[in-house]
Design a protein around this motif. Structure first.
Motif, PDB file in Angstrom:
ATOM      1  N   ARG A 109      -2.327  -5.102   3.414  1.00  0.00           N
ATOM      2  CA  ARG A 109      -2.548  -5.975   4.581  1.00  0.00           C
ATOM      3  C   ARG A 109      -3.222  -5.226   5.729  1.00  0.00           C
ATOM      4  NH1 ARG A 109       3.474  -7.216   7.056  1.00  0.00           N
ATOM      5  NH2 ARG A 109       4.196  -5.066   7.172  1.00  0.00           N
ATOM      6  N   ARG A 110      -3.181  -3.891   5.691  1.00  0.00           N
ATOM      7  CA  ARG A 110      -3.892  -3.127   6.716  1.00  0.00           C
ATOM      8  C   ARG A 110      -4.907  -2.212   6.032  1.00  0.00           C
ATOM      9  NH1 ARG A 110       0.047  -0.516  10.722  1.00  0.00           N
ATOM     10  NH2 ARG A 110       1.386  -0.089   8.925  1.00  0.00           N
ATOM     11  N   GLY A 167      10.141   8.811   2.030  1.00  0.00           N
ATOM     12  CA  GLY A 167      10.136  10.179   1.519  1.00  0.00           C
ATOM     13  C   GLY A 167      10.175  10.237   0.008  1.00  0.00           C
ATOM     14  N   ALA A 177       0.838  -1.210   0.000  1.00  0.00           N
ATOM     15  CA  ALA A 177       0.000   0.000   0.000  1.00  0.00           C
ATOM     16  C   ALA A 177       0.863   1.247   0.000  1.00  0.00           C
ATOM     17  CB  ALA A 177      -0.935  -0.016   1.207  1.00  0.00           C
TER      18      ALA A 177
HETATM   19  P1  NAP Z   1       6.333   2.031   1.360  1.00  0.00           P
HETATM   20  O1  NAP Z   1       5.736   3.371   1.166  1.00  0.00           O
HETATM   21  O2  NAP Z   1       7.140   1.795   2.574  1.00  0.00           O
HETATM   22  O3  NAP Z   1       5.147   0.950   1.276  1.00  0.00           O
HETATM   23  C1  NAP Z   1       5.398  -0.417   1.498  1.00  0.00           C
HETATM   24  C2  NAP Z   1       4.080  -1.117   1.713  1.00  0.00           C
HETATM   25  O4  NAP Z   1       4.326  -2.513   1.795  1.00  0.00           O
HETATM   26  C3  NAP Z   1       3.350  -0.728   2.998  1.00  0.00           C
HETATM   27  O5  NAP Z   1       2.002  -0.544   2.698  1.00  0.00           O
HETATM   28  C4  NAP Z   1       3.545  -1.958   3.885  1.00  0.00           C
HETATM   29  O6  NAP Z   1       2.473  -2.192   4.769  1.00  0.00           O
HETATM   30  C5  NAP Z   1       3.545  -3.045   2.867  1.00  0.00           C
HETATM   31  N1  NAP Z   1       4.159  -4.290   3.330  1.00  0.00           N
HETATM   32  C6  NAP Z   1       5.376  -4.439   3.925  1.00  0.00           C
HETATM   33  N2  NAP Z   1       5.590  -5.752   4.184  1.00  0.00           N
HETATM   34  C7  NAP Z   1       4.502  -6.414   3.765  1.00  0.00           C
HETATM   35  C8  NAP Z   1       4.129  -7.785   3.751  1.00  0.00           C
HETATM   36  N3  NAP Z   1       4.953  -8.725   4.229  1.00  0.00           N
HETATM   37  N4  NAP Z   1       2.924  -8.136   3.247  1.00  0.00           N
HETATM   38  C9  NAP Z   1       2.088  -7.194   2.758  1.00  0.00           C
HETATM   39  N5  NAP Z   1       2.386  -5.878   2.726  1.00  0.00           N
HETATM   40  C10 NAP Z   1       3.581  -5.499   3.235  1.00  0.00           C
HETATM   41  O7  NAP Z   1       7.320   1.638   0.149  1.00  0.00           O
HETATM   42  P2  NAP Z   1       7.286   1.912  -1.429  1.00  0.00           P
HETATM   43  O8  NAP Z   1       5.935   1.897  -1.992  1.00  0.00           O
HETATM   44  O9  NAP Z   1       8.302   0.966  -1.941  1.00  0.00           O
HETATM   45  O10 NAP Z   1       7.855   3.396  -1.556  1.00  0.00           O
HETATM   46  C11 NAP Z   1       9.170   3.735  -1.096  1.00  0.00           C
HETATM   47  C12 NAP Z   1       9.297   5.258  -1.012  1.00  0.00           C
HETATM   48  O11 NAP Z   1       9.308   5.818  -2.328  1.00  0.00           O
HETATM   49  C13 NAP Z   1       8.134   5.897  -0.281  1.00  0.00           C
HETATM   50  O12 NAP Z   1       8.597   6.949   0.503  1.00  0.00           O
HETATM   51  C14 NAP Z   1       7.275   6.414  -1.424  1.00  0.00           C
HETATM   52  O13 NAP Z   1       6.431   7.499  -1.074  1.00  0.00           O
HETATM   53  C15 NAP Z   1       8.328   6.830  -2.424  1.00  0.00           C
HETATM   54  N6  NAP Z   1       7.746   6.872  -3.791  1.00  0.00           N
HETATM   55  C16 NAP Z   1       7.177   8.044  -4.172  1.00  0.00           C
HETATM   56  C17 NAP Z   1       6.583   8.123  -5.424  1.00  0.00           C
HETATM   57  C18 NAP Z   1       5.953   9.417  -5.852  1.00  0.00           C
HETATM   58  O14 NAP Z   1       6.007  10.388  -5.120  1.00  0.00           O
HETATM   59  N7  NAP Z   1       5.347   9.474  -7.011  1.00  0.00           N
HETATM   60  C19 NAP Z   1       6.535   7.028  -6.263  1.00  0.00           C
HETATM   61  C20 NAP Z   1       7.118   5.832  -5.828  1.00  0.00           C
HETATM   62  C21 NAP Z   1       7.723   5.770  -4.570  1.00  0.00           C
HETATM   63  P3  NAP Z   1       2.605  -1.910   6.345  1.00  0.00           P
HETATM   64  O15 NAP Z   1       2.441  -0.429   6.488  1.00  0.00           O
HETATM   65  O16 NAP Z   1       1.501  -2.709   6.926  1.00  0.00           O
HETATM   66  O17 NAP Z   1       3.984  -2.381   6.752  1.00  0.00           O
END
Ligand code: NAP
Length: 483
Positions: A199-200, A373, A155
């Motif tokens: 998952r949440r 971030g 998410a």
């Molecule tokens: P993220 O924001 O940390 O999201 C990871 C997601 O994975 C969370 O919803 C987490 O849920 C879930 N998760 C973790 N372990 C899991 C499991 N075992 N089973 C199911 N779900 C699980 O990471 P991201 O999407 O890779 O992004 C990384 C960073 O890049 C973020 O800061 C994001 O904002 C940024 N980004 C920004 C843009 C943009 O501005 N356009 C685009 C891409 C990425 P829980 O919360 O329950 O742990």
């Protein structure tokens, strides 16, 4: 006096904002006695701006135009095609430079740790992102998009990017910079249904409202949400979800978008994205590749812990992309906190095993704080690291040397004796990819776009194409092939 010499490892946003902060903070002191070498494993700069930002987000991609000015500053030098730990060691950098800043990001994906995760048809979203961005480490044929149903797990904004790219009409892609083989696969895509699985609940989702909203703006795509999933108190007896929604505007905005979708009747469009909250993957199944994903309903218990509530459902899917976050990889010889997947640091100063700063070693970006971030977050993060670095290694304006206290730390003598990295590398037959070689790649990508009548740029894909375009100052093999 010899200039202060700084090596920045990694030419992504964290590394280049670090170089920029060095230039700005030393200029603010009236001193320009500083040189920054930016080392990069790839022959191309810009890291996630080039190989992470989605191709349909050109405004975020244009950060590269800003960062280009940093790379072209006369006191900054790009040394591409150098793999830390393979071509150049920590010890060599510490010998050649007054300070080293590690800014290699978070390049590895997290795992689900459920049965079936290794089956063909299960992949990291990070891999899929690198594929559609044309990263040379990912083969152009890695994804054929033969799947009719896809599950994207997570998410966060990466999950949204991936779902949006899968759902976007093929006609939109020629106007982007996706490589030709990726354009062909997206055009031939059979994907009809995308399940975005969290998952949440919506109060815990990491989505940002702008990225979430963009999913609903795709022509030819319905977005489906179960209104029951949006009842914050139904899955959270602690009341924390409702409280978070009251306190946090981002969550409220997300809920408004989701509520709108939940009440929109499906239009029977060619593609649909279904957002499912309170569901966790428990198993990927299939005879020899993924044919289904089993998910279990979840909720928070009275102590706020995520628990399975037993009810399971099976989704017929042929591709599962896990988008559950990134993690950094340890750099050979550099301290690493395995639990948090970061380099232990205090305001960017790398800490040794005894918790005290290691002289001359700094860290910035995701390797410093974890993968959180937006790209711009790296600017203030890098500025903090550079403040620490320059406090430890003050540079002074050439005109004010007479005012310097005799005991002030000075880079003069040790720097003058330091060997030159490029000379040490040349003695070993290692030649970095020059900035001009990168400009050769850049030029070829623009020419290709003109030849194909596509966007401003069409990415080259694969090492062979990059090396051809880089010309004689490029490499003949990718760093991973030499490792
Ligand atoms: P993220 O924001 O940390 O999201 C990871 C997601 O994975 C969370 O919803 C987490 O849920 C879930 N998760 C973790 N372990 C899991 C499991 N075992 N089973 C199911 N779900 C699980 O990471 P991201 O999407 O890779 O992004 C990384 C960073 O890049 C973020 O800061 C994001 O904002 C940024 N980004 C920004 C843009 C943009 O501005 N356009 C685009 C891409 C990425 P829980 O919360 O329950 O742990």
């Amino acid at each position: 006096m010899s200039p202060l010499r700084i090596a920045v490892v990694g030419a992504g946003p964290a590394g280049l904002y670090t170089a920029e902060a060095v230039l700005k903070q030393t200029a603010a002191d009236g001193a320009d006695e500083v040189e920054v070498d930016v080392l990069e494993r790839l022959p191309t700069p810009y890291g996630l701006v080039r190989y992470g930002v989605a191709p349909d987000h050109p405004s975020i991609r244009s950060i590269a135009d800003y960062l280009r000015r940093v790379l072209e500053h006369p006191r900054v030098r790009f040394l591409g095609g150098l793999c830390f730990g393979v071509d150049v060691s920590r010890e060599t950098l510490l010998e050649c430079y007054d300070a080293v800043v590690y800014a290699t990001g978070a390049t590895r994906d997290r795992r689900l740790r459920v049965p079936g995760e290794e089956l063909p048809g299960s992949a990291a979203a990070a891999e899929f992102v690198r594929w559609y961005c044309g990263h040379p480490d990912v083969a152009p044929a890695s994804f054929d998009l033969d799947a009719v149903s896809v599950a994207v797990i997570g998410a966060g904004n990466v999950a949204l990017d991936v779902a949006r790219i899968l759902a976007r009409p093929a006609a939109d892609f020629p106007a982007t910079d996706v490589p030709e083989p990726v354009l062909a696969a997206l055009t031939a895509s059979r994907v009809e249904s995308i399940h975005l699985i969290s998952r949440r609940g919506p109060a815990q989702a990491k989505f940002t409202p702008r990225e979430l909203r963009a999913l609903g703006e795709l022509p030819g795509c319905d977005v489906l949400v179960d209104p029951g999933d949006l009842d914050l108190d139904a899955f959270d007896p602690t009341g924390a979800s409702s409280e978070a929604a009251r306190a946090d505007r981002r969550i409220r905005d997300n809920l408004a978008v989701l509520t709108d979708w939940a009440h929109r009747p499906p239009q029977g469009r060619g593609r649909r994205v279904s957002l499912g909250f309170w569901r966790r993957p428990v198993e990927l199944t299939g005879p020899d590749r993924v044919t289904a994903l089993r998910v279990e309903r979840t909720a928070l218990d009275p102590r706020g812990r995520l628990v399975g509530t037993g009810g399971c459902a099976t989704l017929p899917v042929q591709l599962v992309l896990r988008s559950v976050g990134y993690r950094s990889v340890p750099l050979p010889g550099v301290p690493f906190d395995e639990r948090r997947s970061v380099v232990p640091n205090a305001e960017g100063r790398v800490l040794g095993p005894d918790g005290t700063p290691l002289p001359g070693e700094y860290v910035a970006g995701w390797l410093k704080r974890g993968p959180t971030g937006v790209i711009g977050t790296n600017k203030s993060d890098a500025a903090q690291t550079v403040r620490a670095l320059l406090a430890d290694h003050p540079v002074t304006a050439p005109t004010s040397t007479a005012d310097q206290p005799a005991t002030a730390p000075s880079a003069a003598d040790p720097t003058a004796r330091r060997p030159r990295l490029t000379e040490l590398l040349a003695a070993r037959g290692v030649r970095p990819v020059s900035y001009d070689a990168w400009l050769g790649i850049d030029r070829r990508e623009r020419e290709l776009a003109t030849e194909l009548g596509r966007a401003a740029r069409v990415k080259l894909s694969g090492w062979a194409e990059l090396n051809r375009a880089a010309g004689p100052q490029g490499r003949t093999t990718g760093p991973q092939e030499r490792a």
